[in-house]
Write a protein that holds these residues in place. Structure first.
Motif, mmCIF file in Angstrom:
data_model
loop_
_atom_site.group_PDB
_atom_site.id
_atom_site.type_symbol
_atom_site.label_atom_id
_atom_site.label_comp_id
_atom_site.label_asym_id
_atom_site.label_seq_id
_atom_site.Cartn_x
_atom_site.Cartn_y
_atom_site.Cartn_z
ATOM 1 N N THR A 33 0.673 -1.288 -0.059
ATOM 2 C CA THR A 33 -0.005 0.047 -0.078
ATOM 3 C C THR A 33 0.729 1.267 -0.077
ATOM 4 O OG1 THR A 33 -0.387 -0.355 2.528
ATOM 5 C CG2 THR A 33 -2.109 -0.758 0.768
ATOM 6 N N ILE A 34 2.007 1.366 0.569
ATOM 7 C CA ILE A 34 2.950 2.527 0.693
ATOM 8 C C ILE A 34 3.715 2.740 -0.559
ATOM 9 C CG2 ILE A 34 5.045 1.517 1.669
ATOM 10 C CD1 ILE A 34 3.234 4.510 2.911
ATOM 11 N N HIS A 36 2.014 2.416 -3.359
ATOM 12 C CA HIS A 36 0.992 3.019 -4.058
ATOM 13 C C HIS A 36 0.809 4.687 -3.699
ATOM 14 C CE1 HIS A 36 -1.262 0.248 -6.567
ATOM 15 N NE2 HIS A 36 -0.714 -0.798 -5.496
ATOM 16 N N PHE A 37 1.360 5.013 -2.382
ATOM 17 C CA PHE A 37 1.406 6.425 -1.860
ATOM 18 C C PHE A 37 2.395 7.160 -2.994
ATOM 19 C CE2 PHE A 37 2.404 9.750 0.809
ATOM 20 C CZ PHE A 37 1.114 9.976 1.727
ATOM 21 N N ALA A 39 3.113 6.340 -6.022
ATOM 22 C CA ALA A 39 2.767 5.839 -7.384
ATOM 23 C C ALA A 39 2.266 7.190 -8.292
ATOM 24 C CB ALA A 39 1.892 5.096 -7.473
ATOM 25 N N LYS A 40 2.400 7.220 -9.501
ATOM 26 C CA LYS A 40 2.048 8.458 -10.266
ATOM 27 C C LYS A 40 0.245 8.209 -9.955
ATOM 28 C CE LYS A 40 1.891 10.489 -14.741
ATOM 29 N NZ LYS A 40 0.628 10.564 -14.987
ATOM 30 N N LYS A 41 -0.539 9.487 -9.727
ATOM 31 C CA LYS A 41 -1.751 9.426 -9.758
ATOM 32 C C LYS A 41 -2.355 9.437 -10.885
ATOM 33 C CE LYS A 41 -0.998 9.945 -5.418
ATOM 34 N NZ LYS A 41 0.146 8.970 -5.597
ATOM 35 N N PHE B 37 -4.259 8.874 -1.724
ATOM 36 C CA PHE B 37 -2.668 8.804 -2.349
ATOM 37 C C PHE B 37 -2.475 7.215 -2.487
ATOM 38 C CE2 PHE B 37 0.093 12.346 -2.693
ATOM 39 C CZ PHE B 37 -0.900 13.035 -2.723
ATOM 40 N N ILE B 38 -3.093 6.376 -1.495
ATOM 41 C CA ILE B 38 -3.011 4.810 -1.307
ATOM 42 C C ILE B 38 -3.603 4.284 -2.482
ATOM 43 C CG2 ILE B 38 -3.290 2.770 -0.341
ATOM 44 C CD1 ILE B 38 -2.199 4.098 2.070
ATOM 45 N N ASP B 40 -4.256 5.495 -5.469
ATOM 46 C CA ASP B 40 -3.808 6.160 -6.819
ATOM 47 C C ASP B 40 -4.697 7.229 -7.275
ATOM 48 O OD1 ASP B 40 -1.444 4.564 -6.996
ATOM 49 O OD2 ASP B 40 -2.663 3.040 -8.268
ATOM 50 N N ARG B 41 -5.433 8.131 -6.235
ATOM 51 C CA ARG B 41 -6.143 9.062 -6.568
ATOM 52 C C ARG B 41 -5.665 10.490 -5.805
ATOM 53 N NH1 ARG B 41 -10.234 9.405 -2.863
ATOM 54 N NH2 ARG B 41 -10.225 7.763 -1.764
ATOM 55 N N MET B 42 -6.130 11.634 -5.853
ATOM 56 C CA MET B 42 -5.918 12.791 -5.371
ATOM 57 C C MET B 42 -6.389 13.002 -3.999
ATOM 58 S SD MET B 42 -3.602 13.906 -7.415
ATOM 59 C CE MET B 42 -3.304 15.277 -6.790
ATOM 60 N N TRP B 311 -2.503 4.173 7.126
ATOM 61 C CA TRP B 311 -2.054 3.105 6.522
ATOM 62 C C TRP B 311 -2.565 1.674 6.755
ATOM 63 C CZ3 TRP B 311 4.092 2.447 7.218
ATOM 64 C CH2 TRP B 311 4.718 1.549 6.405
ATOM 65 N N TRP B 314 -5.733 1.114 4.975
ATOM 66 C CA TRP B 314 -6.091 0.684 3.683
ATOM 67 C C TRP B 314 -5.177 -0.534 3.383
ATOM 68 C CZ3 TRP B 314 -10.089 2.906 2.045
ATOM 69 C CH2 TRP B 314 -10.609 4.061 2.630
ATOM 70 N N THR B 315 -4.860 -1.218 4.256
ATOM 71 C CA THR B 315 -3.980 -2.521 4.069
ATOM 72 C C THR B 315 -4.975 -3.745 4.634
ATOM 73 O OG1 THR B 315 -1.984 -1.220 4.207
ATOM 74 C CG2 THR B 315 -1.624 -3.640 4.518
#
Lengths: 197, 359
Positions: A33-34, A36-37, A39-41, B37-38, B40-42, B311, B314-315
């Motif tokens: 998961t981190i 993805h933190f 990663a490019k959005k 962020f986890i 993949d969005r803003m 964290w 979301w895991t």
């Protein structure tokens, strides 16, 4: 049938000591998961940034004019017949003397209405039209509406504006693919849009 | 106590509460941002720069929602439920040592709401009261499902409090003090308890996840599987209080973890920094600047654990209720008792040997 190469054989084997210890698995999960933190959005900031829809996208309707600014539609009604949702309605009228610069043929649509709640954007009206008058734009959606009187679009919204003509580069999926391939190879950088026949 | 000291004390307590509230407020924003962020969005970015005004927008929304009280609910208890949850969460922040001391004109001010020599007992006492907020809310709703949800939440909180308390005893045996300030002072430099108590730390952090009703132990309020919990009948700002209390709890328990296991405001090489600063800036200013650095270190640690909560959210997927109870009673409590025995043996037999070696 194999759809992806990510499928895995499920097994019922005994877990190893490492797996049974539970905490290493949690650490692995946290690492995933981190990752993805950072990663490019993939999000696009929609109202400001819009995704390219593709040349064969079917958006809002447009009633084309010809090169001289005359309306192409002759109110034959074939689009309305072809429409599976019965969203199109029109009233035909006869061209008077002195209106030759407005309408191309003797008959024209005095009223041409599309019910945007009924329309399913199938594109059959485009295909049915013998005069190449009605198209679904590839670059614009039907905007959101909240009022009843915004549901039915008349000629005021549908007929093309001659100062801001609507053209598109490719008219079929095949043409679009060819164009995309050319662009990818850097061959066609500036394609002149073809005039509508 | 003269007037100046009284004013200083009042100001400290007030600012501790305000600080806790502000941090809790912005953890709601941080949670959504981290989630974004986890995934993949803003995350929120419309209200203010980077979505920083999002908590205010949320509060505004909650204030304008209908303030509904069910007809057959016990009106006073229905209002008391969220207030209790909020109050108990906030009270625990009073004894957390945010830093060492500020010095000015002969006054020594501890960066701690209340200096209490039973600090850790007080925290546990107040946190245990949090169950009342949940139970009263569920009971006063006059809804069988809310009541069941409240009982579920209460049983979870109580059972994890046992393991939490047991894991803490090992720390108390090592430090032989109940004062949080004293426990921090003993972890001077990099002499943190985590190095002596890794097992205790794991148990403690697991239990604090359960105490804060966070994933993977958020059965008290999971709306997907169990259609809401104790707060099914709550709306508007009363629900907001319950959710807000969760975030305050998160910050408070992160601070407690940082104080108990990660040395609070202590960091490696702090003596050297202190000497340099006092030499450069004079004893009073140097001391104050060193304190500020220590406070920043404390907040770094505490906010890292707030982040860690998100964290983990979301895991790890949610536990089933029987698994949750199994883990609490059959795994964590025996482990905690084992930890106590080991620590006891070490304190009794190993410590005299080591001290005799050192002397």
């Amino acid at each position: 049938m194999q759809l992806t190469n990510r499928s895995k054989q499920v097994s019922n084997k005994e877990m190893t000591l490492m797996e049974r210890a539970y905490l290493p698995a949690i650490a692995t999960g946290l690492a995933i998961t981190i990752k993805h933190f950072f990663a490019k959005k993939v999000t696009i900031q929609y109202p400001e940034v819009k995704r390219y829809l593709g040349p064969v996208f079917r958006g809002r309707h447009i009633l084309k004019r010809d090169a001289d600014g005359r309306e192409r539609c002759t109110a034959c009604g074939l689009c309305a017949v072809a429409c599976p949702a019965e969203a199109i309605q029109m009233v035909a009228a006869e061209r008077q003397k002195g209106e030759e610069s407005l309408y191309r043929e003797e008959k024209y649509a005095a009223v041409y209405e599309v019910n945007m709640l009924r329309c399913i954007f199938c594109g059959l009206c485009e295909e049915a039209c013998p005069k190449q008058a009605v198209y679904l734009r590839h670059d614009e959606f039907v905007p959101v509406f909240a009022e009843r009187d915004q549901v039915i679009w008349g000629k005021d919204l549908l007929v093309e504006d001659m100062n801001n003509r609507y053209t598109r580069e490719a008219w079929t999926k095949e043409e679009a693919h060819v164009l995309d391939a050319k662009r990818a190879h850097g061959e066609a950088t500036n394609v002149v849009p073809r005039a509508i026949p | 106590m003269d007037l100046v000291e009284f004013l200083i004390k009042t100001a400290t307590i007030f600012s501790v509460f305000v600080l806790t509230l502000v941090i809790a407020m912005y953890s709601t924003w941080a949670e959504r941002k981290v989630a974004g962020f986890i995934q993949d969005r803003m995350g929120p970015n419309r209200a203010g720069p980077g979505g920083l005004l999002q908590p205010l927008a949320d509060a505004g929304k909650m204030f304008f929602k209908e303030d509904f009280i069910p007809a057959l609910a016990n009106k006073w208890l229905f209002i008391a439920g969220p207030s209790l949850a909020m109050l108990t969460a906030l009270l625990a922040s009073a004894v957390i040592p945010f830093g060492s001391t500020f010095r000015f004109d002969g006054h020594e001010v501890a960066l701690q709401g209340v200096e209490s020599n039973i600090g850790i007992l007080y925290v546990f006492g107040v946190v245990a009261l949090g169950v009342y907020g949940i139970m009263v809310g569920g009971w006063a709703s006059n809804n069988k499902f809310s009541l069941l949800g409240a009982i579920r939440a209460a049983s979870q909180n109580i059972s994890y409090e046992v393991a939490m308390g047991l894991s803490l005893i090992a720390i108390l045996m090592m430090s032989s003090s109940l004062s949080l300030g004293e426990i921090v002072a003993q972890q001077h430099g990099a002499n943190w308890n985590i190095f002596y108590q890794p097992l205790g730390f794991l148990i403690f952090i697991t239990c604090s996840f359960a105490e804060c009703n966070r994933v993977p132990f958020d059965l008290p309020e999971c709306e997907t599987e169990l259609v809401g919990g104790y707060h099914t009948e709550y709306g508007s700002m009363k629900l907001g209080f319950y959710l807000f209390a969760e975030y305050i709890n998160m910050f408070v328990s992160s601070s407690i973890i940082s104080v108990l296991y990660f040395g609070g405001y202590n960091y490696p090489g702090m003596d050297w920094v202190y000497e340099q600063l006092t030499a450069a800036l004079g004893s009073q200013t140097g001391h104050n600047v060193a304190t500020l650095i220590g406070t920043a270190v404390f907040f770094g640690k505490a906010l890292f654990f707030v982040f860690f909560y998100m964290w983990v959210r979301w895991t790890i997927p949610r536990f089933r209720y029987d698994q949750l109870m199994n883990l609490g009673w059959k795994k964590l409590i025996p482990l905690a008792i084992f930890n106590i025995i080991i620590t006891g043996a070490a304190v009794l037999f190993l410590k005299p040997v080591i001290t005799s070696w050192l002397n």
